[in-house]
Design an enzyme around this catalytic site. Structure first.
Site, PDB file in Angstrom:
ATOM      1  N   CYS A   1      -8.668 -27.503   6.975  1.00 59.05           N
ATOM      2  CA  CYS A   1      -7.351 -26.872   7.131  1.00 59.05           C
ATOM      3  C   CYS A   1      -6.534 -27.640   8.182  1.00 59.05           C
ATOM      4  O   CYS A   1      -7.059 -28.502   8.886  1.00 59.05           O
ATOM      5  CB  CYS A   1      -7.486 -25.401   7.528  1.00 59.05           C
ATOM      6  SG  CYS A   1      -7.869 -25.124   9.268  1.00 59.05           S
TER       7      CYS A   1
ATOM      8  N   ASP B   1      -8.279  -7.066   0.659  1.00 60.50           N
ATOM      9  CA  ASP B   1      -7.322  -7.405   1.715  1.00 60.50           C
ATOM     10  C   ASP B   1      -7.904  -6.956   3.033  1.00 60.50           C
ATOM     11  O   ASP B   1      -8.725  -6.030   3.073  1.00 60.50           O
ATOM     12  CB  ASP B   1      -6.005  -6.654   1.518  1.00 60.50           C
ATOM     13  CG  ASP B   1      -6.133  -5.209   1.981  1.00 60.50           C
ATOM     14  OD1 ASP B   1      -6.797  -4.413   1.288  1.00 60.50           O
ATOM     15  OD2 ASP B   1      -5.610  -4.874   3.070  1.00 60.50           O
TER      16      ASP B   1
ATOM     17  N   GLY C   1       0.878   3.791   2.335  1.00 56.94           N
ATOM     18  CA  GLY C   1       1.105   4.448   3.623  1.00 56.94           C
ATOM     19  C   GLY C   1       0.084   5.520   3.951  1.00 56.94           C
ATOM     20  O   GLY C   1       0.056   6.013   5.083  1.00 56.94           O
ATOM     21  N   GLY C   2      -0.739   5.893   2.983  1.00 59.72           N
ATOM     22  CA  GLY C   2      -1.716   6.966   3.207  1.00 59.72           C
ATOM     23  C   GLY C   2      -2.635   6.667   4.381  1.00 59.72           C
ATOM     24  O   GLY C   2      -2.790   7.484   5.294  1.00 59.72           O
ATOM     25  N   PHE C   3      -3.200   5.468   4.380  1.00 55.91           N
ATOM     26  CA  PHE C   3      -4.144   5.111   5.431  1.00 55.91           C
ATOM     27  C   PHE C   3      -3.481   5.166   6.810  1.00 55.91           C
ATOM     28  O   PHE C   3      -4.048   5.694   7.764  1.00 55.91           O
ATOM     29  CB  PHE C   3      -4.713   3.710   5.158  1.00 55.91           C
ATOM     30  CG  PHE C   3      -5.730   3.280   6.168  1.00 55.91           C
ATOM     31  CD1 PHE C   3      -7.024   3.775   6.131  1.00 55.91           C
ATOM     32  CD2 PHE C   3      -5.402   2.381   7.178  1.00 55.91           C
ATOM     33  CE1 PHE C   3      -7.969   3.390   7.069  1.00 55.91           C
ATOM     34  CE2 PHE C   3      -6.340   1.990   8.120  1.00 55.91           C
ATOM     35  CZ  PHE C   3      -7.627   2.495   8.066  1.00 55.91           C
TER      36      PHE C   3
ATOM     37  N   ASP D   1       0.860  -1.180   0.000  1.00 54.85           N
ATOM     38  CA  ASP D   1       0.000   0.000   0.000  1.00 54.85           C
ATOM     39  C   ASP D   1       0.900   1.235   0.000  1.00 54.85           C
ATOM     40  O   ASP D   1       2.123   1.133  -0.092  1.00 54.85           O
ATOM     41  CB  ASP D   1      -0.965  -0.036   1.195  1.00 54.85           C
ATOM     42  CG  ASP D   1      -0.227   0.065   2.516  1.00 54.85           C
ATOM     43  OD1 ASP D   1       1.018   0.199   2.515  1.00 54.85           O
ATOM     44  OD2 ASP D   1      -0.883  -0.004   3.558  1.00 54.85           O
TER      45      ASP D   1
END
Lengths: 375, 375
Positions: B309, B269, B97-99, B95
């Site tokens: 799983c 995500d 880094g804005g968030f 990403d």
């Protein structure tokens, strides 16, 4: 039928170090052996598959005191015993809770009958007697179980140590009588006596007369100098029968392991490899590496140049340092796998060196590389 | 040569949900896809092998803000990039880094040039501009990188949202110019515009005119009602080109994933599966199970009866509850593996249902089992 037998394969010609096999209901254990500790029904951070395939652990230890308090031995019994509960199908050893009752709990009161103590979790009151401990260990269902003892600290007076040791022997008799599952669980007696040789001799002889399937040496590595530990241990093991396994409790640094084996010990355990992992420290062929230190920030080599464990095959010191600094679980996992493998592999090597009557030379070579300056 | 291409294989006849493949330098990604988050160059508690073999993750996400602060993007570059550093040879998305700059750091100051902020780790001052973020993402070397944006919260005024969205578009132009590694890293633009449809349209059209290899929809799932999220998302995706992948940022509950795919999204995500694992919660076919609750103390069944799983094949709810209560790392590991696998498996199923033009029926069936009462 006996739950456990010990087969002595070879004694190192120079030292008397023992190479053997312990036969248990959940398989054989090649000795000498280091046993990873799974205090709360899990060896911290690793799976049973990792213990088998990456670490090659043959037996693990679990703590009676902790499992009694949480989740409770009856719950573990309902789950089909500890092997089923934690999904480990190789041998397990449970301790007797004695060490934890004396080191972790508050306000303990010792009487002939047993020990009253307060839980370190919630302060609730509990009572451990030899009979109660046998009930718990029978519920847990480990292959090797320990008699209830008092682990005397260092230093301690002769008087205190003598009284405590004699009570531990009386408790051992009560444990033997209370033990319900002799065909599947082997009960070991624990030799006490502090740093006093005559008490060690008396303790060993009294317990040997009771004919346990194995013997532990307790109350060592409790703060005394290394030389004293080695001296008392060497003196003690001569009174133990050759046809039974011998377990030195709570010992786990590489040098203590080798010194113990040199003095006739077959089994050792310690939380050290997983505990120092959580602090960002690795055991390596060339000594301890505190990988969380800034020195390793840009070190793109592996933890131990002579190791081929999962961690060393795949990750750099710089990455592991980053994980530890960032408090990431994977960092603890990678260091735990390496540290546990380091000790199981050391003992694999020790077994080979005994077979070759070469343990003393190996010790000197190992100490030199590791950076131990004496002994 | 382009770093990334998108191949549209099929559109669900009832809904337009997209089945496709993203081709990247580190391999293909079957879409729609859920991407596990590896914030600090590790998906919390699991190894790359577990991600591949147990979870079957095709791509993971890492956070630029966190890696810039620790261990630093230059160190990661020296290690040979993020793939090498963390030993993950499949695709990675970083990403911008804005968030995090807006949600984690203190005292941020936004200007046309960029954002000044204080580190959440040590309070040190830093400045992110579009050019700086491209420098960092180029050093990290992910296959998909995001342009620097401002993620506007909910609610926000029209005025604020409009100004911010227009600045985000100007920053996207600067990112495109500053991006140094177009052959190996695909830069995605991020559509903003809050809950205002005309702003979403303008943002999408302006970014599409810049011809990015893919587009993200940002600023959704920031606290607004689910219906509003779905409405704005559905409105927005119609302005995005069919031949480019579409990524809805920060979405990860099972219902949001399905709703996003129904509205033409290819990638999602979220930290949810590993975050709730640490709190002792499992996602299951029949809804969330807070396994740390006392209800599960003696529940010797598996987490999810329909899951195969590693965790569900091998462990009981009672054991996992014990591990979580006892703060044992293995508990977090087992829940993380299950929760991540639950979402990757859900998306595998979603891909099949799209191929069969059956996603709407599957959604209704899934919602019924899971216990969602409405849309």
């Amino acid at each position: 039928m006996q739950a456990l037998t010990y087969e002595l394969l070879h004694e190192d010609k120079q030292t008397g170090a023992r190479r053997g096999i312990i036969h248990t209901p959940h398989g054989d254990i090649q000795t000498p052996i280091f046993m990873p500790v799974g205090t709360q029904a899990t060896v911290k951070s690793v799976t049973p598959e990792e213990l088998k395939e990456e670490i090659e652990a043959q037996i693990i230890l679990a703590n009676t005191y902790h499992l009694y308090l949480r989740p409770g031995h009856k719950l573990v019994e309902e789950a089909g015993g500890l092997h089923n509960f934690m999904r480990w199908d190789r041998p397990i050893l449970t301790d007797c809770g004695g060490f934890q009752v004396f080191s972790l709990s508050d306000l303990r009161t010792i009487t002939e009958d047993g020990v009253e103590f307060k839980s370190h979790l919630d302060g609730s009151k509990h009572f451990f007697s030899p009979e109660k401990v046998m009930e718990i260990e029978n519920s847990l269902g480990a292959d090797i179980i320990m008699a209830f003892d008092e682990c005397v600290g260092y230093p301690a007076t002769y008087e205190y140590t003598k009284n405590s040791m004699e009570r531990t022997t009386r408790w051992a008799i009560r444990c033997k009588e209370a033990h319900k599952n002799t065909e599947k669980q082997a009960l070991f007696g624990i030799v006490q006596g502090g740093m006093y040789k005559d008490l060690r001799k008396q303790s060993a002889e009294d317990l040997v007369a009771l004919d346990f399937p194995g013997y532990a040496v307790g109350g060592l590595s409790v703060g005394e100098p290394k030389e004293l530990m080695c001296d008392v241990l060497e003196y003690t093991t001569q009174f133990l029968p050759k046809n039974k396994p011998r377990y030195l409790m709570g010992v786990g640094t590489p040098d203590y392991l080798i010194e113990a084996v040199l003095r006739g010990i077959d089994m050792c355990d310690c939380v050290l490899p997983t505990r120092i992992a959580r602090n960002g420290t690795a055991l390596t062929t060339y000594g301890k590496v505190v990988v969380r230190n800034k020195t390793y920030e840009r070190d793109f080599t592996k933890l131990d140049p002579e190791c081929d464990c999962y961690t060393c095959k795949n990750y750099t010191r710089a990455y592991i340092r980053h994980l530890i600094k960032a408090k990431e679980i994977l960092g603890v996992r990678l260091l735990s796998i390496h540290n546990l493998r380091f000790l199981t592999k050391l003992m694999e090597r020790v077994r080979i060196e005994i077979e070759n009557d070469n343990l003393l030379e190996f010790k000197n070579e190992f100490y030199k590389k590791y950076g131990y300056t004496k002994e």
